[in-house]
Design a protein around this motif. Structure first.
Motif, PDB file in Angstrom:
ATOM      1  N   ILE A  88      40.230  47.946-107.197  1.00  0.00           N
ATOM      2  CA  ILE A  88      40.143  46.510-106.904  1.00  0.00           C
ATOM      3  C   ILE A  88      39.147  46.257-105.766  1.00  0.00           C
ATOM      4  O   ILE A  88      38.300  45.358-105.851  1.00  0.00           O
ATOM      5  CB  ILE A  88      41.531  45.949-106.539  1.00  0.00           C
ATOM      6  CG1 ILE A  88      42.438  45.913-107.760  1.00  0.00           C
ATOM      7  CG2 ILE A  88      41.406  44.534-105.954  1.00  0.00           C
ATOM      8  CD1 ILE A  88      43.882  45.554-107.442  1.00  0.00           C
ATOM      9  N   ALA A  89      39.256  47.053-104.704  1.00  0.00           N
ATOM     10  CA  ALA A  89      38.395  46.841-103.540  1.00  0.00           C
ATOM     11  C   ALA A  89      36.923  47.076-103.884  1.00  0.00           C
ATOM     12  O   ALA A  89      36.052  46.250-103.545  1.00  0.00           O
ATOM     13  CB  ALA A  89      38.827  47.765-102.401  1.00  0.00           C
ATOM     14  N   ILE A  90      36.625  48.177-104.564  1.00  0.00           N
ATOM     15  CA  ILE A  90      35.234  48.492-104.905  1.00  0.00           C
ATOM     16  C   ILE A  90      34.673  47.475-105.907  1.00  0.00           C
ATOM     17  O   ILE A  90      33.554  46.948-105.732  1.00  0.00           O
ATOM     18  CB  ILE A  90      35.126  49.914-105.473  1.00  0.00           C
ATOM     19  CG1 ILE A  90      35.468  50.939-104.392  1.00  0.00           C
ATOM     20  CG2 ILE A  90      33.725  50.164-106.000  1.00  0.00           C
ATOM     21  CD1 ILE A  90      34.532  50.934-103.214  1.00  0.00           C
ATOM     22  N   ALA A  91      35.438  47.178-106.953  1.00  0.00           N
ATOM     23  CA  ALA A  91      34.956  46.240-107.969  1.00  0.00           C
ATOM     24  C   ALA A  91      34.764  44.846-107.385  1.00  0.00           C
ATOM     25  O   ALA A  91      33.785  44.158-107.707  1.00  0.00           O
ATOM     26  CB  ALA A  91      35.940  46.192-109.141  1.00  0.00           C
ATOM     27  N   CYS A 154      41.163  41.356-108.917  1.00  0.00           N
ATOM     28  CA  CYS A 154      39.748  41.158-108.574  1.00  0.00           C
ATOM     29  C   CYS A 154      39.411  39.711-108.233  1.00  0.00           C
ATOM     30  O   CYS A 154      38.416  39.466-107.548  1.00  0.00           O
ATOM     31  CB  CYS A 154      38.860  41.649-109.717  1.00  0.00           C
ATOM     32  SG  CYS A 154      38.599  43.426-109.703  1.00  0.00           S
ATOM     33  N   GLY A 155      40.187  38.763-108.705  1.00  0.00           N
ATOM     34  CA  GLY A 155      39.908  37.365-108.404  1.00  0.00           C
ATOM     35  C   GLY A 155      39.978  37.080-106.918  1.00  0.00           C
ATOM     36  O   GLY A 155      39.020  36.583-106.306  1.00  0.00           O
ATOM     37  N   MET A 156      41.113  37.406-106.305  1.00  0.00           N
ATOM     38  CA  MET A 156      41.269  37.178-104.870  1.00  0.00           C
ATOM     39  C   MET A 156      40.319  38.060-104.067  1.00  0.00           C
ATOM     40  O   MET A 156      39.745  37.627-103.061  1.00  0.00           O
ATOM     41  CB  MET A 156      42.706  37.438-104.440  1.00  0.00           C
ATOM     42  CG  MET A 156      42.954  37.126-102.970  1.00  0.00           C
ATOM     43  SD  MET A 156      44.608  37.546-102.404  1.00  0.00           S
ATOM     44  CE  MET A 156      44.519  39.344-102.437  1.00  0.00           C
ATOM     45  N   GLY A 157      40.142  39.313-104.512  1.00  0.00           N
ATOM     46  CA  GLY A 157      39.249  40.214-103.783  1.00  0.00           C
ATOM     47  C   GLY A 157      37.822  39.719-103.761  1.00  0.00           C
ATOM     48  O   GLY A 157      37.157  39.732-102.720  1.00  0.00           O
ATOM     49  N   VAL A 199      37.092  43.259 -93.976  1.00  0.00           N
ATOM     50  CA  VAL A 199      37.581  42.629 -95.207  1.00  0.00           C
ATOM     51  C   VAL A 199      38.252  43.670 -96.097  1.00  0.00           C
ATOM     52  O   VAL A 199      39.256  43.382 -96.749  1.00  0.00           O
ATOM     53  CB  VAL A 199      36.425  41.937 -95.950  1.00  0.00           C
ATOM     54  CG1 VAL A 199      36.949  41.147 -97.135  1.00  0.00           C
ATOM     55  CG2 VAL A 199      35.658  41.027 -95.006  1.00  0.00           C
ATOM     56  N   PHE A 200      37.701  44.866 -96.123  1.00  0.00           N
ATOM     57  CA  PHE A 200      38.320  45.948 -96.881  1.00  0.00           C
ATOM     58  C   PHE A 200      39.743  46.204 -96.388  1.00  0.00           C
ATOM     59  O   PHE A 200      40.679  46.362 -97.181  1.00  0.00           O
ATOM     60  CB  PHE A 200      37.498  47.236 -96.758  1.00  0.00           C
ATOM     61  CG  PHE A 200      36.640  47.515 -97.947  1.00  0.00           C
ATOM     62  CD1 PHE A 200      37.193  48.011 -99.117  1.00  0.00           C
ATOM     63  CD2 PHE A 200      35.277  47.284 -97.905  1.00  0.00           C
ATOM     64  CE1 PHE A 200      36.394  48.276-100.220  1.00  0.00           C
ATOM     65  CE2 PHE A 200      34.466  47.547 -98.998  1.00  0.00           C
ATOM     66  CZ  PHE A 200      35.029  48.042-100.169  1.00  0.00           C
ATOM     67  N   ALA A 201      39.904  46.268 -95.063  1.00  0.00           N
ATOM     68  CA  ALA A 201      41.223  46.530 -94.495  1.00  0.00           C
ATOM     69  C   ALA A 201      42.207  45.434 -94.878  1.00  0.00           C
ATOM     70  O   ALA A 201      43.357  45.707 -95.237  1.00  0.00           O
ATOM     71  CB  ALA A 201      41.123  46.654 -92.975  1.00  0.00           C
ATOM     72  N   THR A 202      41.754  44.185 -94.820  1.00  0.00           N
ATOM     73  CA  THR A 202      42.617  43.066 -95.187  1.00  0.00           C
ATOM     74  C   THR A 202      43.029  43.147 -96.644  1.00  0.00           C
ATOM     75  O   THR A 202      44.217  43.022 -96.987  1.00  0.00           O
ATOM     76  CB  THR A 202      41.888  41.733 -94.935  1.00  0.00           C
ATOM     77  OG1 THR A 202      41.565  41.629 -93.559  1.00  0.00           O
ATOM     78  CG2 THR A 202      42.762  40.560 -95.325  1.00  0.00           C
ATOM     79  N   LEU A 203      42.063  43.347 -97.509  1.00  0.00           N
ATOM     80  CA  LEU A 203      42.349  43.395 -98.944  1.00  0.00           C
ATOM     81  C   LEU A 203      43.248  44.580 -99.287  1.00  0.00           C
ATOM     82  O   LEU A 203      44.154  44.456-100.123  1.00  0.00           O
ATOM     83  CB  LEU A 203      41.039  43.485 -99.727  1.00  0.00           C
ATOM     84  CG  LEU A 203      41.175  43.315-101.247  1.00  0.00           C
ATOM     85  CD1 LEU A 203      41.622  41.900-101.582  1.00  0.00           C
ATOM     86  CD2 LEU A 203      39.862  43.634-101.943  1.00  0.00           C
ATOM     87  N   VAL A 204      43.014  45.717 -98.643  1.00  0.00           N
ATOM     88  CA  VAL A 204      43.846  46.896 -98.909  1.00  0.00           C
ATOM     89  C   VAL A 204      45.295  46.639 -98.522  1.00  0.00           C
ATOM     90  O   VAL A 204      46.226  46.954 -99.275  1.00  0.00           O
ATOM     91  CB  VAL A 204      43.287  48.117 -98.158  1.00  0.00           C
ATOM     92  CG1 VAL A 204      44.308  49.254 -98.137  1.00  0.00           C
ATOM     93  CG2 VAL A 204      41.999  48.596 -98.811  1.00  0.00           C
ATOM     94  N   VAL A 205      45.512  46.043 -97.348  1.00  0.00           N
ATOM     95  CA  VAL A 205      46.882  45.764 -96.911  1.00  0.00           C
ATOM     96  C   VAL A 205      47.573  44.808 -97.869  1.00  0.00           C
ATOM     97  O   VAL A 205      48.709  45.042 -98.310  1.00  0.00           O
ATOM     98  CB  VAL A 205      46.882  45.192 -95.481  1.00  0.00           C
ATOM     99  CG1 VAL A 205      48.270  44.693 -95.105  1.00  0.00           C
ATOM    100  CG2 VAL A 205      46.437  46.243 -94.484  1.00  0.00           C
TER     101      VAL A 205
END
Length: 281
Positions: A88-91, A154-157, A199-205
């Motif tokens: 999700i994060a990479i895409a 992926c939408g929110m990410g 942003v990665f850290a936020t999305l991962v959490v």
């Protein structure tokens, strides 16, 4: 500032603080009750779930660990969460980068389609999804579940990464990289991606909390005992006529404990990343 205004300000601050404390108690009380009841017998829980016990027991945790096959369920949950959240994060980052830098009609269509997908409740499409993939014969598959998580996440990410890349990543850095001979792939992974760490850290959490605690989607896709995740395993303590409350509550604590530890250490990134990625658009 006059005395009347100061007095009004102090009363306003007092009531605001009081309201926050009341809300804190409302939100924390259920978790405190769960912790207390996890060390009580079924009889004590049924008698008074809010009372403290004078004879705490760890038998509930032992029964829960064995009955829910904790290590197997933990391994399934970790595998599902790590793979799904990473994809999700990479895409999402790559999609947002394309949308922002290409500034094309195709990119805008993709972006608005992803944003629109966030407005569709999962409950509205879960039966067609299960029916469709059931006819294809690919249900009861962990890769399918990961694929669905990527599609729903992926939408929110993309939305979060889009705002940060648009305003927080100077295009001059990319132009300098191209002058030095970097291609598009090198520019993204070596220049842009390191700048997206908050942003990665936020999305991962956020996505770890979502995937780890999700019950509905895995319950529709996974049916074999060796594939069950931690939330699905807790259902083994609920029968048709009775519920084994002690081990059930202990299993809930065992389920949330790993992700709770992760959240405690990474919670500061949630607000920072959302503000950076969603407000600055």
């Amino acid at each position: 500032m006059t005395t009347a205004v100061k007095k009004k300000f102090r009363w306003g601050k007092f009531f605001s603080s009081l309201l926050l404390w009341v809300l804190l108690v409302i939100f924390v009380l259920p978790f405190v009750v769960v912790v207390i009841d996890a060390f009580k017998t079924n009889a004590e829980i049924m008698d008074n779930p809010l009372a403290l016990t004078s004879h705490p027991t760890f038998q509930n945790f032992i029964d829960a660990f064995n009955e829910m096959n904790y290590m197997s369920a933990l391994g399934n949950t970790v595998l599902l969460t790590v793979v799904s959240v990473s994809l999700i994060a990479i895409a999402s980052a790559m999609t947002a980068y394309y949308v922002v830098r290409s500034n094309s009609k195709a990119g805008k269509i993709v972006f608005y389609a992803l944003i629109a997908s966030m407005m569709i409740p999962f409950q509205a499409i879960m039966i067609p999804l299960v029916t469709f993939y059931g006819h294809m014969g690919i249900l009861n598959s962990r890769p399918l579940l990961m694929y669905l998580y990527v599609g729903f996440g992926c939408g929110m990410g993309t939305f979060i990464f889009h705002g940060f890349i648009k305003t927080g990543v100077p295009i001059s850095l990319e132009e300098a990289a191209r002058i030095d001979g970097a291609n598009l792939r090198q520019t993204f992974f070596l220049i842009v991606l390191p700048l997206l760490k908050p942003v990665f850290a936020t999305l991962v959490v956020l996505d770890v909390l979502w995937v780890w605690n999700d019950y509905l989607l895995p319950s529709l896709v996974l049916t074999q005992p060796y594939q069950l995740t931690l939330p699905l395993s807790t259902y083994s303590f609920s029968g048709e006529m009775s519920v084994n409350f002690g081990p059930l509550i202990a299993s809930l604590l065992l389920t949330i404990l790993p992700v709770l530890i992760i959240y405690i250490f990474l919670q500061k990134y949630i607000v920072d990343g959302i503000v950076a990625g969603a407000v600055k658009t």
